[in-house]
Scaffold this active site. Structure first.
Site, PDB file in Angstrom:
ATOM      1  N   ILE A 118       2.162   4.813   0.876  1.00 58.88           N
ATOM      2  CA  ILE A 118       2.206   5.477   2.179  1.00 58.88           C
ATOM      3  C   ILE A 118       1.337   6.733   2.191  1.00 58.88           C
ATOM      4  CG2 ILE A 118       4.187   7.032   1.815  1.00 58.88           C
ATOM      5  CD1 ILE A 118       5.290   5.953   4.500  1.00 58.88           C
TER       6      ILE A 118
ATOM      7  N   ARG B 157       0.837  -1.205   0.000  1.00 57.55           N
ATOM      8  CA  ARG B 157       0.000   0.000   0.000  1.00 57.55           C
ATOM      9  C   ARG B 157       0.874   1.258   0.000  1.00 57.55           C
ATOM     10  NH1 ARG B 157      -5.122  -1.720   0.191  1.00 57.55           N
ATOM     11  NH2 ARG B 157      -5.332  -3.801   1.095  1.00 57.55           N
TER      12      ARG B 157
ATOM     13  N   ASN C 141       4.864   6.338 -13.881  1.00 65.34           N
ATOM     14  CA  ASN C 141       5.504   7.605 -14.206  1.00 65.34           C
ATOM     15  C   ASN C 141       6.938   7.362 -14.668  1.00 65.34           C
ATOM     16  OD1 ASN C 141       3.352   9.366 -13.502  1.00 65.34           O
ATOM     17  ND2 ASN C 141       3.825   9.087 -11.329  1.00 65.34           N
TER      18      ASN C 141
ATOM     19  N   HIS D 279       7.512   1.416 -10.758  1.00 66.93           N
ATOM     20  CA  HIS D 279       6.370   0.933  -9.986  1.00 66.93           C
ATOM     21  C   HIS D 279       5.096   1.243 -10.725  1.00 66.93           C
ATOM     22  CE1 HIS D 279       7.777   4.891  -8.653  1.00 66.93           C
ATOM     23  NE2 HIS D 279       6.512   5.227  -8.519  1.00 66.93           N
ATOM     24  N   MET D 280       4.164   0.315 -10.609  1.00 68.69           N
ATOM     25  CA  MET D 280       2.831   0.512 -11.159  1.00 68.69           C
ATOM     26  C   MET D 280       1.928   0.937 -10.004  1.00 68.69           C
ATOM     27  SD  MET D 280       0.464  -2.464 -12.794  1.00 68.69           S
ATOM     28  CE  MET D 280       1.133  -2.496 -14.451  1.00 68.69           C
TER      29      MET D 280
HETATM   30  P1  5GP Z   1       6.055   8.268  -8.166  1.00 68.42           P
HETATM   31  O1  5GP Z   1       5.722   9.739  -8.028  1.00 68.42           O
HETATM   32  O2  5GP Z   1       7.520   8.008  -8.140  1.00 68.42           O
HETATM   33  O3  5GP Z   1       5.344   7.633  -9.339  1.00 68.42           O
HETATM   34  O4  5GP Z   1       5.387   7.570  -6.907  1.00 68.42           O
HETATM   35  C1  5GP Z   1       6.087   7.227  -5.766  1.00 68.42           C
HETATM   36  C2  5GP Z   1       5.061   6.747  -4.748  1.00 68.42           C
HETATM   37  O5  5GP Z   1       5.727   6.076  -3.714  1.00 68.42           O
HETATM   38  C3  5GP Z   1       4.258   7.889  -4.115  1.00 68.42           C
HETATM   39  O6  5GP Z   1       2.870   7.675  -4.337  1.00 68.42           O
HETATM   40  C4  5GP Z   1       4.638   7.814  -2.636  1.00 68.42           C
HETATM   41  O7  5GP Z   1       3.559   8.116  -1.775  1.00 68.42           O
HETATM   42  C5  5GP Z   1       5.104   6.372  -2.490  1.00 68.42           C
HETATM   43  N1  5GP Z   1       6.109   6.168  -1.473  1.00 68.42           N
HETATM   44  C6  5GP Z   1       7.276   6.873  -1.318  1.00 68.42           C
HETATM   45  N2  5GP Z   1       7.987   6.407  -0.281  1.00 68.42           N
HETATM   46  C7  5GP Z   1       7.255   5.367   0.231  1.00 68.42           C
HETATM   47  C8  5GP Z   1       7.493   4.479   1.332  1.00 68.42           C
HETATM   48  O8  5GP Z   1       8.494   4.534   2.036  1.00 68.42           O
HETATM   49  N3  5GP Z   1       6.537   3.545   1.574  1.00 68.42           N
HETATM   50  C9  5GP Z   1       5.413   3.434   0.804  1.00 68.42           C
HETATM   51  N4  5GP Z   1       4.531   2.482   1.134  1.00 68.42           N
HETATM   52  N5  5GP Z   1       5.168   4.259  -0.243  1.00 68.42           N
HETATM   53  C10 5GP Z   1       6.076   5.217  -0.515  1.00 68.42           C
END
Ligand code: 5GP
Length: 116
Positions: free
Chosen positions: A32, A30, A88, A101-102
């Protein structure tokens, strides 16, 4: 050699995360900071920083992202109403974590695809 992110530590269970699925190729947990009632990240266990770094040898793991997304969407009860899968890449997309990541988001009406 790409630099590891916090996601590698989540995969190895060195830091806490709400992991809902893991196998030899992918891990799902999930987000965060959820942007919808269901907001789950599904990632390959191997470090691929961005979609630009994808090669043919990653196809099995990246294909698995979709089968796991479909399975989780069903389990979350959002498959019929629908959901969005987002990946992204780099600055213009707002990518923050450089381990691809998806995002699986759903559980409410999501609105237009692109917001300013
Ligand atoms: P991006 O903007 O790179 O596509 O998305 C990164 C995602 O990773 C964000 O939605 C952010 O909330 C999530 N995220 C970042 N650090 C952590 C973490 O330590 N744990 C979890 N569960 N999600 C994280």
């Amino acid at each position: 050699m790409a630099e590891e992110t916090i996601f590698s530590r989540i995969i190895r269970r060195e830091i806490p995360a709400d992991i809902i699925y893991q196998d030899d190729l992918v891990t799902a947990f999930r987000d965060i900071s959820p942007q919808a009632p269901t907001h789950i990240l599904i990632i390959p266990n191997i470090l691929i920083p961005t979609v630009n770094d994808v090669t043919a040898e990653h196809e099995l793991a990246l294909g698995r992202l979709f089968t796991v997304a479909a399975k989780i969407a069903k389990e979350e009860g959002i498959a019929e109403d629908g959901y969005r899968l987002i990946m992204n890449c780099n600055r213009h997309s707002g990518q923050e974590v450089f381990h691809i990541h998806m995002h699986l988001v759903g559980g409410r009406l999501l609105g237009p695809l692109l917001a300013e």
